[in-house]
Scaffold this motif. Structure first.
Motif, PDB file in Angstrom:
ATOM      1  N   GLY A 100      29.146 109.259 -49.625  1.00  0.00           N
ATOM      2  CA  GLY A 100      28.233 109.075 -48.120  1.00  0.00           C
ATOM      3  C   GLY A 100      26.780 110.000 -48.013  1.00  0.00           C
ATOM      4  N   LYS A 101      26.381 110.357 -49.075  1.00  0.00           N
ATOM      5  CA  LYS A 101      25.154 110.922 -49.125  1.00  0.00           C
ATOM      6  C   LYS A 101      23.814 110.353 -49.369  1.00  0.00           C
ATOM      7  N   ILE A 102      22.741 109.914 -49.129  1.00  0.00           N
ATOM      8  CA  ILE A 102      21.747 109.563 -49.227  1.00  0.00           C
ATOM      9  C   ILE A 102      20.686 110.358 -49.108  1.00  0.00           C
ATOM     10  N   THR A 103      19.984 110.519 -50.895  1.00  0.00           N
ATOM     11  CA  THR A 103      19.026 110.838 -51.082  1.00  0.00           C
ATOM     12  C   THR A 103      17.483 110.429 -51.181  1.00  0.00           C
ATOM     13  N   ILE A 104      16.180 110.968 -50.543  1.00  0.00           N
ATOM     14  CA  ILE A 104      15.173 109.372 -50.642  1.00  0.00           C
ATOM     15  C   ILE A 104      14.153 110.526 -51.406  1.00  0.00           C
ATOM     16  N   ILE A 105      13.671 110.164 -52.030  1.00  0.00           N
ATOM     17  CA  ILE A 105      12.278 111.065 -52.622  1.00  0.00           C
ATOM     18  C   ILE A 105      11.021 109.540 -52.603  1.00  0.00           C
ATOM     19  N   VAL A 106      10.042 110.500 -51.708  1.00  0.00           N
ATOM     20  CA  VAL A 106       8.854 109.409 -51.732  1.00  0.00           C
ATOM     21  C   VAL A 106       7.668 109.762 -52.843  1.00  0.00           C
ATOM     22  N   SER A 107       7.068 109.888 -54.513  1.00  0.00           N
ATOM     23  CA  SER A 107       6.854 110.342 -54.959  1.00  0.00           C
ATOM     24  C   SER A 107       5.525 109.848 -55.490  1.00  0.00           C
ATOM     25  N   HIS A 108       4.766 109.739 -57.073  1.00  0.00           N
ATOM     26  CA  HIS A 108       4.584 108.932 -57.758  1.00  0.00           C
ATOM     27  C   HIS A 108       5.358 108.093 -58.995  1.00  0.00           C
ATOM     28  N   GLY A 109       4.176 106.971 -59.599  1.00  0.00           N
ATOM     29  CA  GLY A 109       5.113 106.526 -60.731  1.00  0.00           C
ATOM     30  C   GLY A 109       5.565 107.367 -61.977  1.00  0.00           C
TER      31      GLY A 109
ATOM     32  N   SER B   5      19.748 104.428 -42.287  1.00  0.00           N
ATOM     33  CA  SER B   5      21.399 105.925 -43.128  1.00  0.00           C
ATOM     34  C   SER B   5      20.789 107.130 -42.966  1.00  0.00           C
ATOM     35  N   GLU B   6      21.700 108.075 -42.497  1.00  0.00           N
ATOM     36  CA  GLU B   6      21.264 109.319 -42.614  1.00  0.00           C
ATOM     37  C   GLU B   6      20.899 109.687 -43.626  1.00  0.00           C
ATOM     38  N   ALA B   7      19.439 109.877 -44.082  1.00  0.00           N
ATOM     39  CA  ALA B   7      19.313 110.414 -45.327  1.00  0.00           C
ATOM     40  C   ALA B   7      18.474 111.214 -45.073  1.00  0.00           C
ATOM     41  N   ASN B   8      18.516 112.253 -46.102  1.00  0.00           N
ATOM     42  CA  ASN B   8      18.088 112.939 -46.497  1.00  0.00           C
ATOM     43  C   ASN B   8      16.500 113.335 -47.009  1.00  0.00           C
TER      44      ASN B   8
ATOM     45  N   MET C 253      24.461 108.304 -53.245  1.00  0.00           N
ATOM     46  CA  MET C 253      23.334 107.384 -53.433  1.00  0.00           C
ATOM     47  C   MET C 253      21.600 108.156 -53.435  1.00  0.00           C
ATOM     48  N   ILE C 254      20.996 107.688 -53.944  1.00  0.00           N
ATOM     49  CA  ILE C 254      19.473 108.135 -54.534  1.00  0.00           C
ATOM     50  C   ILE C 254      18.540 106.664 -54.586  1.00  0.00           C
ATOM     51  N   TYR C 255      17.690 106.801 -53.265  1.00  0.00           N
ATOM     52  CA  TYR C 255      16.594 106.164 -53.823  1.00  0.00           C
ATOM     53  C   TYR C 255      15.418 106.829 -54.018  1.00  0.00           C
ATOM     54  N   LEU C 256      14.349 105.920 -54.854  1.00  0.00           N
ATOM     55  CA  LEU C 256      13.095 106.384 -55.497  1.00  0.00           C
ATOM     56  C   LEU C 256      11.888 105.457 -55.442  1.00  0.00           C
ATOM     57  N   ILE C 257      11.470 106.252 -54.190  1.00  0.00           N
ATOM     58  CA  ILE C 257      10.135 105.370 -53.878  1.00  0.00           C
ATOM     59  C   ILE C 257       8.511 105.877 -54.477  1.00  0.00           C
ATOM     60  N   ARG C 258       7.983 105.108 -54.783  1.00  0.00           N
ATOM     61  CA  ARG C 258       6.922 105.341 -55.758  1.00  0.00           C
ATOM     62  C   ARG C 258       5.722 105.035 -53.946  1.00  0.00           C
ATOM     63  N   HIS C 259       4.261 105.248 -53.757  1.00  0.00           N
ATOM     64  CA  HIS C 259       3.741 105.301 -53.029  1.00  0.00           C
ATOM     65  C   HIS C 259       3.384 104.487 -52.760  1.00  0.00           C
ATOM     66  N   ALA C 260       2.567 103.821 -51.148  1.00  0.00           N
ATOM     67  CA  ALA C 260       1.900 102.443 -51.489  1.00  0.00           C
ATOM     68  C   ALA C 260       0.197 102.291 -52.656  1.00  0.00           C
ATOM     69  N   THR C 261       0.078 101.398 -52.730  1.00  0.00           N
ATOM     70  CA  THR C 261      -1.285 101.658 -53.547  1.00  0.00           C
ATOM     71  C   THR C 261      -2.711 102.241 -52.421  1.00  0.00           C
ATOM     72  N   PRO C 262      -3.306 103.328 -52.956  1.00  0.00           N
ATOM     73  CA  PRO C 262      -3.866 103.873 -52.016  1.00  0.00           C
ATOM     74  C   PRO C 262      -5.246 103.277 -52.387  1.00  0.00           C
ATOM     75  N   LEU C 263      -6.048 102.906 -50.637  1.00  0.00           N
ATOM     76  CA  LEU C 263      -7.044 101.940 -50.918  1.00  0.00           C
ATOM     77  C   LEU C 263      -8.202 102.518 -51.335  1.00  0.00           C
ATOM     78  N   ILE C 264      -8.901 103.109 -52.531  1.00  0.00           N
ATOM     79  CA  ILE C 264     -11.076 103.478 -52.952  1.00  0.00           C
ATOM     80  C   ILE C 264     -10.875 102.414 -53.622  1.00  0.00           C
ATOM     81  N   ASP C 265     -12.262 102.647 -54.364  1.00  0.00           N
ATOM     82  CA  ASP C 265     -12.885 101.660 -54.681  1.00  0.00           C
ATOM     83  C   ASP C 265     -12.525 102.034 -56.081  1.00  0.00           C
ATOM     84  N   TYR C 266     -12.027 100.420 -56.651  1.00  0.00           N
ATOM     85  CA  TYR C 266     -11.476 100.288 -58.133  1.00  0.00           C
ATOM     86  C   TYR C 266     -11.933  99.996 -59.185  1.00  0.00           C
ATOM     87  N   LYS C 267     -13.504  99.394 -58.783  1.00  0.00           N
ATOM     88  CA  LYS C 267     -14.836  98.883 -59.522  1.00  0.00           C
ATOM     89  C   LYS C 267     -14.950 100.276 -61.403  1.00  0.00           C
ATOM     90  N   PRO C 268     -15.789  99.223 -61.794  1.00  0.00           N
ATOM     91  CA  PRO C 268     -15.860 100.168 -62.436  1.00  0.00           C
ATOM     92  C   PRO C 268     -16.991 101.271 -62.376  1.00  0.00           C
TER      93      PRO C 268
END
Length: 190
Positions: free
Chosen positions: A148-157, A56-59, A1-16
């Motif tokens: 039985g193998k689980i791989t988790i990737i934390v990356s970008h959209g 899980s015991e994941a990579n 099984m593979i999990y793909l995780i997109r990062h949480a929202t960065p806290l920066i100024d998004y104003k015009p």
């Protein structure tokens, strides 16, 4: 099984802002470790959703870009996380368009569209970035079929979307497990 995780929202100024400020904010976006931890806390607050992933015991592999690595560190033991430069987001560069003032997300979207059209502004080409993602997907496909193998990737959209689509073309089934803001968890099974 593979999990793909997109990062949480960065806290920066998004104003015009104008183009010069947008370039500075892009640098901040790429360097910040400050993320919306409430998105992750809400996920962790749902044990029926998060326990399967966390128990899980994941990579666990993460992009070295701070917003992704900070997300991985919030979810997993730091000692278990392997940083991999191939997991970084597709390159994004902003140009100096005078007079124009718009929100930071609009600056990002405009320049991502230009990049998709082949106007790279010095960024890595669409083809090169796509090939990098396909290479990662090919490796994940080999690992993902092992019982039985689980791989988790934390990356970008955009990077994760390309990886997911490549795995789906190979027959893997994708399922969105959770989403809040930018933070997204998807599972892929053979």
């Amino acid at each position: 099984m593979i999990y793909l995780i997109r990062h949480a929202t960065p806290l920066i100024d998004y104003k015009p802002c104008n183009a010069r400020s947008a370039k500075l904010r892009l640098d901040e976006y790429n360097q910040t470790s400050s993320i919306d931890e409430a998105e992750i806390a809400a996920f962790l607050g749902q044990p029926n959703v998060s326990q399967m992933l966390l128990a899980s015991e994941a990579n666990v592999m993460s992009s070295p870009v701070n917003r992704a690595y900070a997300t991985a560190c919030r979810l997993f033991d730091v000692a278990c996380i392997q940083q991999d430069a191939r997991l970084r987001e597709f390159d994004l560069r902003l140009s100096n368009i005078p007079v124009l003032k718009m929100g930071l997300r609009h600056w990002f979207a405009l320049h991502r569209i230009l990049w998709l059209l082949g106007i790279s502004l010095g960024a890595a080409s669409r083809k090169a970035e796509h090939q990098r993602a396909l290479g990662v997907a090919a490796e994940l496909y080999k690992i993902g079929g092992e019982a039985g193998k689980i791989t988790i990737i934390v990356s970008h959209g955009m990077f994760l979307r390309t990886v997911r689509k490549a795995l789906q073309r190979r027959g893997m089934q994708a399922h969105r497990v959770y989403r809040s803001g930018c933070f997204t968890v998807e599972s892929l099974t053979p």
